[in-house]
Write a protein that holds these residues in place. Structure first.
Motif, PDB file in Angstrom:
ATOM      1  N   CYS A  75       2.182  11.364  34.694  1.00  0.00           N
ATOM      2  CA  CYS A  75       1.647  11.475  35.868  1.00  0.00           C
ATOM      3  C   CYS A  75       0.977  11.432  35.300  1.00  0.00           C
ATOM      4  CB  CYS A  75       1.741  13.268  36.310  1.00  0.00           C
ATOM      5  SG  CYS A  75       2.747  12.903  37.621  1.00  0.00           S
TER       6      CYS A  75
ATOM      7  N   SER B  74      -1.404   8.062  36.788  1.00  0.00           N
ATOM      8  CA  SER B  74      -2.816   8.230  37.588  1.00  0.00           C
ATOM      9  C   SER B  74      -3.664   7.232  36.666  1.00  0.00           C
ATOM     10  CB  SER B  74      -3.343   9.597  37.084  1.00  0.00           C
ATOM     11  OG  SER B  74      -1.911  10.699  37.293  1.00  0.00           O
TER      12      SER B  74
ATOM     13  N   ILE C 142      -2.588  11.676  41.715  1.00  0.00           N
ATOM     14  CA  ILE C 142      -1.311  12.290  41.600  1.00  0.00           C
ATOM     15  C   ILE C 142      -0.938  13.834  41.459  1.00  0.00           C
ATOM     16  CG2 ILE C 142       0.782  11.817  40.472  1.00  0.00           C
ATOM     17  CD1 ILE C 142      -0.401   9.389  40.087  1.00  0.00           C
TER      18      ILE C 142
ATOM     19  N   VAL D  23       7.173   7.390  42.815  1.00  0.00           N
ATOM     20  CA  VAL D  23       5.894   7.548  43.132  1.00  0.00           C
ATOM     21  C   VAL D  23       4.953   5.891  42.466  1.00  0.00           C
ATOM     22  CG1 VAL D  23       3.933   7.839  41.054  1.00  0.00           C
ATOM     23  CG2 VAL D  23       5.723   9.312  41.239  1.00  0.00           C
TER      24      VAL D  23
ATOM     25  N   LEU E 179       2.542   4.179  44.502  1.00  0.00           N
ATOM     26  CA  LEU E 179       1.111   3.519  43.639  1.00  0.00           C
ATOM     27  C   LEU E 179       1.148   1.486  44.675  1.00  0.00           C
ATOM     28  CD1 LEU E 179       1.124   4.525  40.575  1.00  0.00           C
ATOM     29  CD2 LEU E 179      -0.198   5.152  42.278  1.00  0.00           C
TER      30      LEU E 179
ATOM     31  N   ARG F 197      -2.754  10.107  48.404  1.00  0.00           N
ATOM     32  CA  ARG F 197      -2.763  11.432  47.554  1.00  0.00           C
ATOM     33  C   ARG F 197      -1.402  11.214  47.764  1.00  0.00           C
ATOM     34  NH1 ARG F 197      -4.415  17.657  46.689  1.00  0.00           N
ATOM     35  NH2 ARG F 197      -2.620  18.420  46.570  1.00  0.00           N
ATOM     36  N   ILE F 198      -0.574  11.508  46.337  1.00  0.00           N
ATOM     37  CA  ILE F 198       0.538  11.677  45.810  1.00  0.00           C
ATOM     38  C   ILE F 198       1.139  12.436  45.678  1.00  0.00           C
ATOM     39  CG2 ILE F 198       2.720  10.235  45.028  1.00  0.00           C
ATOM     40  CD1 ILE F 198       1.047   8.030  44.152  1.00  0.00           C
TER      41      ILE F 198
ATOM     42  N   ASP G   1       2.875  11.395  50.517  1.00  0.00           N
ATOM     43  CA  ASP G   1       1.865  10.701  49.990  1.00  0.00           C
ATOM     44  C   ASP G   1       1.826  10.138  51.977  1.00  0.00           C
ATOM     45  OD1 ASP G   1       2.654   8.239  51.723  1.00  0.00           O
ATOM     46  OD2 ASP G   1       3.778   7.887  50.179  1.00  0.00           O
TER      47      ASP G   1
END
Length: 582
Positions: A463, A467, A474, A501, A505, A512-513, A530
């Motif tokens: 992460c 990020s 994240i 993820v 993205l 926001r994830i 998400d």
């Protein structure tokens, strides 16, 4: 003792449960090494065997108990077991041995002035004499003498029960006396005794006692030719037995109930009830009883078709033997055709069942094949990733690091003009960036943090790496214990989260994830959600798009996990995977 009392509770309701509690009592008593507990438990087992006509097993249990009590020198227990053996030989219709054991029990009880024991054995001896005709061939005069002897013992039993005010014992003996008077063809005398017994059991609201006395009352009314009351008594007994699941011996009730129906001309009920009796009895075919069934069925059919029979009587008289023979052949042919059709239908059902079983096996084998194929692909892919990561890190990474060291050494030792210093430093900076990018690629191919520290730490590193400076944000949440699972499972969960993820993205446009990881000893679950633009998950699956989702499904299938996808356009997406640890 708890299990013995539970066994007694289930004795008339569920014999299987009763046996289960008895066996538990035997096991516990043997473990406790208490002779008295062993004796009582094994005696209860013998009573179970005797009630199910397993007389040899029952005798073995009683003899074992008798030896234990003789060793313990407990005379009252010896008396109780002798009484049980007397009952056993009573049911086996061996008069002399039964009387001998009962007499031994009676002698001991009298020596100890044990009134309840004396009363019980006297009643048992009375029942033995009243049934002596089943043990030996007896003339009518001898039978009457046996019945009178039985009445004498029963009356003596009542005297003993009355001394200790045992109304239940008196009620039981009154019922037995009524049975004797019925055998003596004196139902008018029997009626008074059975009514006394019934009155007591109704007073204490004892369903089992009421059910048994109503059976005797029904037989008494039948002998009195009061068929209506006989049927009422039998029916009430049946209702109580069924309601309380007191169905042991209910076949004899149906056998007795069929007779008053038959005598009043209600052949339909007589036939149906007798069929119940025959079904429950479930014994060897009996020619005499079959003849009675055929007779009852014939009369029942005759009653329904009486007018038709009268109309066809004249025509039947004119028929000759050839017509009868032809009719018989047609009936035989009809039965043969019906039997053949039913046989074909049955075979077809069996064939269909076999086909379904084979199809299920084939489907199962195909699923197992898919599992193996998916797992093999995943294992090969991860092996290749590991090899590439190792080659990049150890080979190219080492080479680039060596180049950087040499260039740095040259910078310190060589004379470089002021104009070339800036270019030289830029080259080293590009080299640092290349080394960092190489390490990032190698880490994505095979994260070393996962191998050393587990899922939680590896996902935290991941992460932090992916990020962006701005949005989306994240957020990783971990629930449960930091447990190390198998390398294969940890890598699969990591790869799935990594893929999800990266997809968010690239495609979701979310700000926001959320990543949630649930770690338990018997379960690991991950959820990635998400608040992006979402998509039509049903359309994606139908059109076969979304290779990333298919890869995730393959990974889940390879480890026999569960996959759940929820997404709609404009509502974001939520994907959950779960693996059960067996």
């Amino acid at each position: 003792m708890h299990f013995i009392s539970e066994a007694s509770k289930f004795k008339s309701i569920n014999s299987d449960s009763s046996l289960l509690f008895i066996r538990k009592a035997v096991d516990l008593s043997v473990r406790s090494k208490s002779l008295i507990l062993i004796s009582r438990a094994v005696q209860k087992l013998g009573e179970y065997y005797m009630s199910h006509e397993m007389y040899q097993d029952a005798a073995a249990c009683y003899i074992k108990c008798l030896r234990i009590e003789e060793y313990r020198k407990d005379e009252l227990r010896i008396a109780s077991l002798n009484d049980n053996l007397g009952l056993l030989y009573y049911y086996m219709e061996v008069f002399d041995k039964s009387l001998d054991y009962h007499q031994k029990a009676l002698d001991i009880y009298q020596a100890y002035n044990d009134v309840p024991g004396i009363a019980r054995v006297l009643n048992n001896i009375g029942s033995l004499h009243s049934s002596r005709e089943f043990c030996e061939k007896r003339t009518e005069e001898e039978k009457m003498a046996d019945f009178n002897t039985a009445l004498d013992f029963h009356r003596r039993s009542i005297d003993q029960y009355s001394l200790i005010h045992d109304e239940r014992g008196v009620a039981k003996v009154n019922q037995d006396i009524a049975s004797v008077y019925n055998k003596m063809k004196k139902p008018e005398v029997a009626l008074g005794y059975v009514q006394k017994s019934l009155e007591y059991y109704r007073k204490i609201n004892n369903p089992e006692g009421i059910e048994g006395v109503l059976f005797t009352l029904g037989k008494t009314y039948y002998r009195l030719k009061d068929y209506k009351r006989s049927i009422e008594a039998f029916r009430e007994s049946e209702n109580i037995a069924l309601a309380g699941r007191l169905t042991g011996g209910i076949q004899y009730l149906y056998e007795a109930l069929a007779m008053p129906y038959y005598d009043i001309g209600d052949y339909k009920n007589a036939y149906n009830i007798y069929i119940k009796y025959m079904t429950i009895r479930d014994s060897v075919y009996n020619a005499e009883k079959s003849r009675q069934i055929i007779e009852l069925e014939t009369k029942y059919q005759s009653e329904l078709k009486q007018q038709e029979i009268l109309r066809l009587t004249a025509e039947k008289k004119r028929k000759n033997s050839l017509i009868y023979l032809l009719g018989a052949l047609i009936m035989l042919l009809g039965f043969s055709v019906i039997y053949y059709i039913r046989l074909i239908y049955k075979n077809r059902i069996i064939a269909d069942q076999n086909i379904r079983i084979k199809e299920d096996k084939i489907l199962q084998l195909e699923q197992e094949k898919q599992y193996l194929a998916a797992r093999s692909v995943m294992e090969g892919e991860e092996a290749e990733r590991s090899r590439l990561a190792s080659d990049l890190h150890n080979g190219l990474g080492g080479l680039l690091s060596g180049i950087k060291i040499n260039l740095s050494s040259m910078k310190e030792n060589a004379v470089i003009t002021h104009e070339n210093v800036s270019s030289f430093n830029h080259a080293i900076s590009l080299l640092d960036t290349s080394i960092s990018e190489l390490r990032r690629i190698a880490h994505n191919l095979m994260p070393e943090t996962l191998n050393h520290y587990g899922l939680k730490t590896a996902l935290e590193d991941f992460c932090s790496q992916v990020s962006p400076a701005g949005l989306p944000k994240i957020v990783l949440q971990f629930f449960g214990e930091e447990i190390r699972y198998t390398k294969e499972l940890e890598l699969t969960v990591y790869r799935i989260i990594q893929e999800l993820v990266n997809n968010s993205l690239k495609h979701s446009g979310a700000d926001r994830i959320d990543i949630q990881l649930f770690s338990e000893p018997d379960r690991v679950s991950a959820q990635v959600s998400d608040n992006g633009k979402g998509f039509d998950s049903t359309a994606v699956e139908k059109e076969g798009k979304g290779k990333g989702l298919q890869n995730i499904r393959d990974r889940v299938t390879a480890l026999n996990g569960k996959f759940d996808l929820r997404s709609r356009p404009g509502e974001g997406s939520e994907i959950t995977v779960e693996f059960i640890i067996s």
